[in-house]
Design a protein around this motif. Structure first.
Motif, PDB file in Angstrom:
ATOM      1  N   SER A 168      42.861  42.845  66.474  1.00  0.00           N
ATOM      2  CA  SER A 168      43.568  44.578  65.963  1.00  0.00           C
ATOM      3  C   SER A 168      42.131  44.671  65.133  1.00  0.00           C
ATOM      4  O   SER A 168      41.902  44.468  64.252  1.00  0.00           O
ATOM      5  N   LEU A 169      42.856  46.602  65.532  1.00  0.00           N
ATOM      6  CA  LEU A 169      41.847  47.454  64.605  1.00  0.00           C
ATOM      7  C   LEU A 169      41.875  47.960  63.272  1.00  0.00           C
ATOM      8  O   LEU A 169      43.708  47.971  63.687  1.00  0.00           O
ATOM      9  N   GLN A 170      41.169  47.863  62.038  1.00  0.00           N
ATOM     10  CA  GLN A 170      41.809  48.485  61.168  1.00  0.00           C
ATOM     11  C   GLN A 170      42.400  49.892  60.789  1.00  0.00           C
ATOM     12  O   GLN A 170      43.626  49.489  60.451  1.00  0.00           O
ATOM     13  N   ILE A 171      42.335  50.835  61.746  1.00  0.00           N
ATOM     14  CA  ILE A 171      43.750  51.920  62.155  1.00  0.00           C
ATOM     15  C   ILE A 171      44.777  51.223  62.592  1.00  0.00           C
ATOM     16  O   ILE A 171      45.349  51.678  62.376  1.00  0.00           O
ATOM     17  N   GLU A 172      44.954  50.577  63.560  1.00  0.00           N
ATOM     18  CA  GLU A 172      45.963  50.068  64.030  1.00  0.00           C
ATOM     19  C   GLU A 172      46.671  49.037  63.200  1.00  0.00           C
ATOM     20  O   GLU A 172      48.135  48.728  62.907  1.00  0.00           O
ATOM     21  N   MET A 173      46.076  48.361  62.399  1.00  0.00           N
ATOM     22  CA  MET A 173      47.071  47.637  61.186  1.00  0.00           C
ATOM     23  C   MET A 173      47.704  49.176  60.407  1.00  0.00           C
ATOM     24  O   MET A 173      48.578  48.390  59.769  1.00  0.00           O
ATOM     25  N   LEU A 174      46.884  49.634  59.538  1.00  0.00           N
ATOM     26  CA  LEU A 174      47.321  50.861  58.772  1.00  0.00           C
ATOM     27  C   LEU A 174      48.430  51.539  59.358  1.00  0.00           C
ATOM     28  O   LEU A 174      49.550  51.703  58.556  1.00  0.00           O
ATOM     29  N   ALA A 175      48.656  51.679  60.550  1.00  0.00           N
ATOM     30  CA  ALA A 175      49.074  52.737  61.669  1.00  0.00           C
ATOM     31  C   ALA A 175      50.467  52.147  60.994  1.00  0.00           C
ATOM     32  O   ALA A 175      52.024  52.554  61.774  1.00  0.00           O
ATOM     33  N   GLY A 176      50.119  51.058  61.832  1.00  0.00           N
ATOM     34  CA  GLY A 176      51.154  49.612  62.881  1.00  0.00           C
ATOM     35  C   GLY A 176      52.581  49.158  60.861  1.00  0.00           C
ATOM     36  O   GLY A 176      53.471  49.586  60.377  1.00  0.00           O
ATOM     37  N   ALA A 194      56.488  51.298  55.801  1.00  0.00           N
ATOM     38  CA  ALA A 194      55.419  51.354  54.395  1.00  0.00           C
ATOM     39  C   ALA A 194      54.482  52.067  53.872  1.00  0.00           C
ATOM     40  O   ALA A 194      53.991  53.087  55.063  1.00  0.00           O
ATOM     41  N   VAL A 195      53.859  52.319  53.128  1.00  0.00           N
ATOM     42  CA  VAL A 195      52.816  53.524  52.338  1.00  0.00           C
ATOM     43  C   VAL A 195      51.533  52.413  52.647  1.00  0.00           C
ATOM     44  O   VAL A 195      51.518  51.359  51.605  1.00  0.00           O
ATOM     45  N   ALA A 196      50.510  52.560  53.540  1.00  0.00           N
ATOM     46  CA  ALA A 196      49.048  51.551  53.605  1.00  0.00           C
ATOM     47  C   ALA A 196      47.824  52.902  53.429  1.00  0.00           C
ATOM     48  O   ALA A 196      48.118  53.769  53.771  1.00  0.00           O
ATOM     49  N   MET A 197      47.931  51.938  52.471  1.00  0.00           N
ATOM     50  CA  MET A 197      46.609  52.983  51.781  1.00  0.00           C
ATOM     51  C   MET A 197      45.716  51.643  51.163  1.00  0.00           C
ATOM     52  O   MET A 197      44.955  50.635  50.991  1.00  0.00           O
ATOM     53  N   VAL A 198      44.243  52.250  51.748  1.00  0.00           N
ATOM     54  CA  VAL A 198      42.322  51.380  51.483  1.00  0.00           C
ATOM     55  C   VAL A 198      42.700  51.202  50.405  1.00  0.00           C
ATOM     56  O   VAL A 198      42.778  53.007  49.534  1.00  0.00           O
ATOM     57  N   ILE A 199      42.196  50.671  50.151  1.00  0.00           N
ATOM     58  CA  ILE A 199      41.523  50.770  48.694  1.00  0.00           C
ATOM     59  C   ILE A 199      39.740  50.399  48.210  1.00  0.00           C
ATOM     60  O   ILE A 199      39.458  49.863  49.012  1.00  0.00           O
TER      61      ILE A 199
END
Length: 310
Positions: A86-94, A100-105
């Protein structure tokens, strides 16, 4: 399988050799206002021994946030068969598709520890292999204690990994990590730029009323952010709350004096039947319009039509 056995053996060697050093290093990096140890023991666990560590890690943080999710429901959304992962962008979009609000820290140990201390499990991307033979893996950090980072990882419900080993594996992904929370909540370490990007992305797949919650939380922390103010106004408008949108757009126009805010304010005032106020708002916008001049002229034309009917 042979490569996995070698990797596991290397990890054991690292763990045995680095525990004492890791303990002192971790304690040295724990801020004075943080507990010396913390474990989110109630975090759900979805064991995985295949290529589906992405769906498993995502289901873990979504369920922890209160959005009960099974990994199987996420495979089609975040798993790419051609990449066997799984790509990072897909994890956030999923995560966003699940509400959920997905946010890189920030990619720092302090940020990681602060999120754990706040009760937020963190998805991290690790390379358990070597730089020239990567073995990418998603795990969920659930705690820290005595020089160890605690994870939900693969088939291990409570993996104890020395700080040294964890940082080595995390460094190879450029220290990528994210938190997924319910709308209305934000990671404690979120920075304004990333939060703005994440909230705008969340709005694209969220019901308007839910986007309102998300934007309000952002504006509470960064009240001077123009993009978040406009997002809140647009979400209120989309949810049918014209009066609420008018208030937000008026405040944004007064604070920032930008054409977009004046135009949206004028449009909402027009729909509310406050035609005189709408004209004044549009004229103020036209005075600072720049590239948006045509948009303001169209708004003024609509106002003139309404005045003729009145």
């Amino acid at each position: 399988m042979a490569l996995r056995r070698v990797i596991c053996l290397l990890l054991v060697i690292f763990l045995l050799g680095g525990c004492a050093t890791s303990a002192s290093r971790l304690q040295a990096q724990i801020a004075a206002d943080l507990p010396l140890r913390r474990e989110l023991s109630t975090t759900p666990f979805f064991p995985d021994d295949s290529y589906f560590c992405g769906p498993s890690a995502l289901a873990t943080v979504l369920s922890a946030a209160g959005l009960a999710t099974q990994p199987e429901a996420l495979i089609g959304q975040v798993f790419l068969p051609g990449r066997e992962g799984s790509l990072q962008i897909e994890m956030l979009a999923g995560a966003r598709r699940q509400g959920a609000v997905a946010m890189v820290i920030p990619g720092t140990l302090e940020a990681l520890l602060r999120e754990i201390a706040a009760g937020h499990p963190v998805v991290v991307l690790q390379n358990l292999g070597l730089s020239w033979a990567p073995s990418w893996h998603y795990a969920v950090v659930i705690g820290y204690d005595a020089g160890q980072i605690l994870l939900r990882s693969g088939t291990l419900a409570r993996q104890e990994m020395s700080l040294r080993t964890f940082e080595n594996t995390w460094n190879r992904s450029q220290r990528w990590a994210f938190v997924a929370l319910l709308p209305g909540r934000l990671p404690v370490t979120a920075d304004e730029t990333e939060a703005t990007r994440a909230l705008v992305a969340f709005e694209r797949s969220a019901p308007a009323a839910t986007a309102v919650q998300a934007y309000r939380s952002g504006l509470e922390r960064w009240p001077g952010n123009f993009t978040l103010a406009m997002g809140l106004g647009n979400a209120l408008y989309a949810s049918g709350d014209r009066a609420g949108a008018e208030v937000v757009f008026r405040r944004a126009a007064e604070s920032h004096d930008l054409a977009a805010a004046h135009n949206n304010h004028a449009r909402v005032l027009l729909e509310l039947g406050r035609i005189g106020e709408a004209r004044r708002a549009a004229e103020r916008g036209l005075a600072v319009a720049g590239a948006q001049r045509q948009t303001l002229l169209e708004t003024l034309k609509a106002i003139e039509t309404a005045e003729e009917v009145q």
